[in-house]
Design an enzyme around this catalytic site. Structure first.
Site, PDB file in Angstrom:
ATOM      1  N   GLU A 179       0.823  -1.214   0.000  1.00 28.24           N
ATOM      2  CA  GLU A 179       0.000   0.000   0.000  1.00 28.24           C
ATOM      3  C   GLU A 179       0.858   1.266   0.000  1.00 28.24           C
ATOM      4  OE1 GLU A 179      -3.430   2.324   2.628  1.00 28.24           O
ATOM      5  OE2 GLU A 179      -2.952   0.240   3.098  1.00 28.24           O
ATOM      6  N   LYS A 221      -2.300  -1.886  -3.340  1.00 31.35           N
ATOM      7  CA  LYS A 221      -3.412  -1.103  -2.777  1.00 31.35           C
ATOM      8  C   LYS A 221      -3.067   0.383  -2.874  1.00 31.35           C
ATOM      9  CE  LYS A 221      -6.281  -0.378   1.326  1.00 31.35           C
ATOM     10  NZ  LYS A 221      -6.736  -0.878   2.645  1.00 31.35           N
TER      11      LYS A 221
END
Length: 365
Positions: A179, A221
């Site tokens: 992420e 992500k």
């Protein structure tokens, strides 16, 4: 990584990116979820946190949710029926995941920028989480767009940390979600967002290669490419879709099976509409090289929390919060296929069951 281990992790990644499903990010730290609970007039204690999260884990979300990211406290908890939350999820074919980073820390020599803590103890913790039933994990880096940020040092350090984490996770039999969040705070335009996103994603992919991370067992992500929250010029969902797909095509190898977008401060409806626009455009352009789905937190939870508080106060029928959790998940599952139609569950009031209203978006429900 041995071939058998790689095959097992790729199978988990494939399950997480199943068509028409996404990931519930319910991994808020004790402090973060406490702010939301206290704003709703509730105490921030373990029993309240457990009761709130149970609304999601027992809501019948398996038709729309492939995995749920848990906080370490939640991974070890049981439901009110004394069933481990891990079992509540797996019985719905929802894979349990775990947040493994230890939050952000100031980055030395880079004012206002951060790196992420937790690498020193990561391997031991990942092995323990795997024994507790986790099948995947998440590590968050955060980069801020400003006049002189993100700096090259911040980009490089965070990309390296994300790759180190991913390699450790795979060695511990966990699929890593990488992420690299571009924070929505600021007044930058969509062109600046595109430029920074491209630079950050390219650095991350390069580091994943250098650390011998199996890309086919790794998920990304990111934030969708869009203007900052304070920008004077807003972007349409179609503009966001085009900018996001352009950056992904330039940076993300097709070997990565899924791009699971975060909602990063968007409203529940905005997150769904933007996700739907991305998938509609990808289908039109025949450029859907990855699963383009969601790993939302607040965009799956905000309305559920309001209803749950109302239920506790006797101002809403019992079970309405679970119904909302299922309906919002289904709306985003539809958006991940480019099949969303409004109105959004978060703005629907009264009438037919929310679950029934959105059931028709999935042919296999």
């Amino acid at each position: 990584m041995e071939d058998g281990e790689s095959s097992g992790l790729r199978e988990v990644a494939s399950r997480l990116t199943a068509p028409g499903k996404g990931i519930l990010a319910s991994d808020e730290s004790t402090g973060t979820i406490g702010k939301r609970l206290e704003k709703a007039g509730l105490q921030n204690n373990e029993e309240i946190r457990k009761a709130y999260r149970e609304q999601f884990y027992t809501a019948g979300i398996g038709c729309s949710i492939s995995g749920a990211i848990l906080f370490k406290e939640t991974l070890a908890q049981n439901s009110s029926q004394d069933i481990p939350f891990v079992d509540c999820l797996t019985r719905q074919a929802v894979l349990p995941g775990i947040k493994v980073d230890q939050g952000l820390a100031p980055l030395e020599g880079c004012e206002g920028e951060t790196s992420t803590r937790g690498l020193e103890s990561l391997e031991a913790e990942c092995r323990a989480y795997r024994k507790q039933g986790a099948r995947f994990c998440k590590w968050r880096a955060a980069l801020r767009i400003g006049d002189s940020t993100p700096s090259q040092k911040a980009i490089d350090v965070n990309a390296q940390q994300l790759a180190q984490y991913a390699a450790i996770a795979q060695a511990c039999d966990l699929v890593p979600i990488v992420e690299p969040e571009i924070l929505i705070d600021g007044d930058y335009d969509i062109h600046r967002s595109s430029s920074v996103s491209q630079e950050v994603f390219q650095a991350c992919v390069a580091q994943l290669w250098r650390h011998n991370v199996d890309l086919e067992a790794t998920l990304l992500k990111p934030m969708m490419v869009m203007p900052g929250a304070d920008a004077s010029s807003k972007a349409s969902p179609e503009d966001v879709a085009q900018a996001t797909l352009d950056v992904l095509r330039r940076c993300i190898p097709p070997a990565i099976p899924g791009v699971m977008f975060l909602s990063g401060g968007l409203s529940e409806e905005e997150a769904t509409v933007y996700l739907d626009s991305i998938n509609k455009l990808a289908l039109q352009q025949e450029s859907r090289h990855w699963a383009l789905s969601f790993s939302f937190g607040r965009a799956l939870q905000a309305s559920v929390l309001k209803l749950w508080v109302a239920e506790r106060e006797g101002n809403a029928p019992a079970g309405k919060s679970k119904e909302m959790a299922s309906a919002i998940a289904a709306a985003n599952a539809a958006a991940s296929l480019g099949q969303y139609v409004g109105p959004h569950p978060s703005i629907t009031s009264g009438g037919a069951s929310l679950r029934e209203t959105y059931r028709g978006w999935r042919t296999d429900v």
